[in-house]
Design a protein around this motif. Structure first.
Motif, PDB file in Angstrom:
ATOM      1  N   ARG A  84     -70.028   8.654 -14.703  1.00 56.76           N
ATOM      2  CA  ARG A  84     -68.837   8.969 -13.911  1.00 56.76           C
ATOM      3  C   ARG A  84     -69.242   9.231 -12.467  1.00 56.76           C
ATOM      4  O   ARG A  84     -70.299   9.812 -12.198  1.00 56.76           O
ATOM      5  CB  ARG A  84     -68.124  10.200 -14.468  1.00 56.76           C
ATOM      6  N   SER A  85     -68.397   8.820 -11.538  1.00 56.61           N
ATOM      7  CA  SER A  85     -68.720   9.007 -10.125  1.00 56.61           C
ATOM      8  C   SER A  85     -68.221  10.346  -9.589  1.00 56.61           C
ATOM      9  O   SER A  85     -68.594  10.745  -8.484  1.00 56.61           O
ATOM     10  CB  SER A  85     -68.118   7.870  -9.293  1.00 56.61           C
ATOM     11  N   SER A  86     -67.376  11.038 -10.338  1.00 56.43           N
ATOM     12  CA  SER A  86     -66.890  12.340  -9.882  1.00 56.43           C
ATOM     13  C   SER A  86     -66.567  13.223 -11.074  1.00 56.43           C
ATOM     14  O   SER A  86     -66.396  12.738 -12.200  1.00 56.43           O
ATOM     15  CB  SER A  86     -65.649  12.179  -8.992  1.00 56.43           C
ATOM     16  N   TYR A  87     -66.485  14.539 -10.804  1.00 56.02           N
ATOM     17  CA  TYR A  87     -66.275  15.507 -11.866  1.00 56.02           C
ATOM     18  C   TYR A  87     -65.261  16.542 -11.405  1.00 56.02           C
ATOM     19  O   TYR A  87     -65.290  16.994 -10.258  1.00 56.02           O
ATOM     20  CB  TYR A  87     -67.577  16.227 -12.217  1.00 56.02           C
ATOM     21  N   SER A  88     -64.388  16.918 -12.309  1.00 53.17           N
ATOM     22  CA  SER A  88     -63.492  18.024 -12.010  1.00 53.17           C
ATOM     23  C   SER A  88     -64.256  19.328 -12.211  1.00 53.17           C
ATOM     24  O   SER A  88     -65.330  19.356 -12.817  1.00 53.17           O
ATOM     25  CB  SER A  88     -62.275  17.992 -12.938  1.00 53.17           C
ATOM     26  N   LEU A  89     -63.689  20.417 -11.721  1.00 49.55           N
ATOM     27  CA  LEU A  89     -64.318  21.721 -11.919  1.00 49.55           C
ATOM     28  C   LEU A  89     -64.430  22.025 -13.409  1.00 49.55           C
ATOM     29  O   LEU A  89     -65.442  22.568 -13.863  1.00 49.55           O
ATOM     30  CB  LEU A  89     -63.501  22.810 -11.214  1.00 49.55           C
ATOM     31  N   GLU A  90     -63.401  21.644 -14.179  1.00 46.30           N
ATOM     32  CA  GLU A  90     -63.425  21.891 -15.617  1.00 46.30           C
ATOM     33  C   GLU A  90     -64.559  21.121 -16.279  1.00 46.30           C
ATOM     34  O   GLU A  90     -65.205  21.627 -17.210  1.00 46.30           O
ATOM     35  CB  GLU A  90     -62.078  21.502 -16.247  1.00 46.30           C
TER      36      GLU A  90
END
Length: 398
Positions: A84-90
């Protein structure tokens, strides 16, 4: 997870220097303070240059390594292999919780404090931001997501590779070793033929009776013992609670492929299953390997990266004890399964069944293993297969 934003694609390719240029000055100040940079704190240009000089040094990661806790290594290992290129805080909070263990900090004077069990997941994420491992996006659609510089990912993988290999104990080839290459696909066909030739009833829980299991297992190349009473078995596929590990994988795969159907009347072979037998085509090893990664990831989320490191570390004969001390340090426990149990039983043993490693015994060093050429190739593609970035099995050769 798919993204349509063009800004997301740009962020995905960014290196540390690019992300620093888009970071706000307060974030730059936090990073500069973390690494004790000597520069003007009100000059964005000086902050960026000072951080890049620190991070660009060859010893940068080696020095950080001294302050990394085992939980840090597990978390960052998961991060750099996640496609994945990005992540949520969760996403990040869940990853920190999974990779955290009760740890004691063995800090040395002057070192940055390692993460301990007293540090909350939110505090850990904040620390990773302060140390330059996590950055927020710069567009309206990405500013609440977190990103990792691509060059730091690559450097971490290189440093972790050196770290793991330095702790390995190489062994002479054992006089006798076990290998099962090709047997699991043959046994899958034998299992389907057994279902075709026998009427099998199921118990109230929807599983074969133990006598039926015993008869079927005795027809396979690799015969396993029936499940005995013990800790509750779960997390490794839908039928792992009642069937031995290798057979459970074959059975679950056959059900997933719609070759086998469970009905109130019993177990029957579907038309798809009959076609599979009649066609005589070889069962796809890559699909079976992908399926194993998928169903075991619920219990071992970083399984693809662990297979990758085994492929890198066991290209020659190495001891199981040294693998546990190195690669095993990246494994977190799963309920009743300790990290060593997961490494030996859930990973090494299953890779043996998949024909991807050889298992032997040394008179002086104990259990030793070596990946087969098939296993080395599989290890290279495991992160892509495990995270679903390979969509056409015809493009993959192992």
């Amino acid at each position: 997870m798919r993204y349509s934003s063009t800004g997301e694609d740009v962020v995905q390719k960014m290196k540390l220097a690019d992300m620093l240029s888009y970071a706000d000055i307060s974030h730059l100040n936090n990073i500069a303070s973390y690494y004790d940079c000597d520069c003007k704190r009100n000059s964005k240009h000086e902050l960026i240059q000072s951080i890049l000089i620190k991070a660009g040094r060859k010893e940068f990661l080696k020095e950080q390594w001294k302050s990394f806790s085992p939980g840090d290594l597990r978390f960052l290992n998961n991060l750099v292999f996640d496609t994945r290129s990005s992540y949520s805080l969760e996403d990040l909070l869940a990853a920190v919780r999974h990779t955290s263990l009760e740890e004691k900090s063995d800090e040395t004077p002057g070192s940055k404090p390692a993460r301990t069990a007293l540090e909350s997941p939110r505090e850990a994420v904040s620390r990773y931001r302060r140390s330059g491992w996590l950055f927020n996006g710069f567009t309206s659609s990405t500013k609440y997501m977190f990103h990792v510089p691509e060059d730091l990912k690559e450097r971490f993988r290189e440093e972790l590779s050196l770290h793991l290999k330095s702790g390995l104990q190489v062994s002479m080839p054992p006089e006798v070793y076990r290998e099962e290459q090709g047997l699991i696909t043959e046994d899958l066909k034998l299992m389907l033929r057994y279902f075709q030739e026998h009427e099998l009833t199921l118990n109230a829980e929807g599983f074969m009776y133990r006598k039926q299991q015993q008869q079927l297992l005795s027809t396979l190349h690799i015969e396993e013992s029936l499940i005995t009473k013990g800790p509750w078995r779960f997390g490794y596929g839908r039928s792992c609670s009642e069937y031995p590990d290798r057979f459970a994988l074959l059975y679950d795969y056959a059900v997933a492929q719609r070759w086998v159907q469970e009905t109130p009347a019993g177990l029957t072979l579907t038309e798809h299953g009959k076609e599979c037998i009649l066609s005589g085509n070889q069962v796809s090893m890559i699909q079976l390997f992908r399926f194993w990664l998928k169903i075991y990831k619920s219990a071992v989320p970083n399984l693809p990266s662990l297979v990758y490191w085994l492929g890198r570390c066991a290209k020659e004969w190495v001891t199981m004890d040294s693998l546990h001390a190195t690669v095993g340090s990246l494994v977190t426990p799963f309920y009743y399964d300790t990290p060593r149990m997961i490494l030996e039983r859930r990973i090494v043993k299953m890779l043996l069944h998949l024909g991807m490693l050889r298992l032997g015994e040394s008179q002086t060093l104990g259990t030793v293993i070596r990946m087969t050429p098939l296993g080395i190739k599989a290890g290279e593609i495991a992160p892509q297969l495990g995270h679903g970035t390979v969509h056409n099995d015809n493009d993959v050769i192992i």
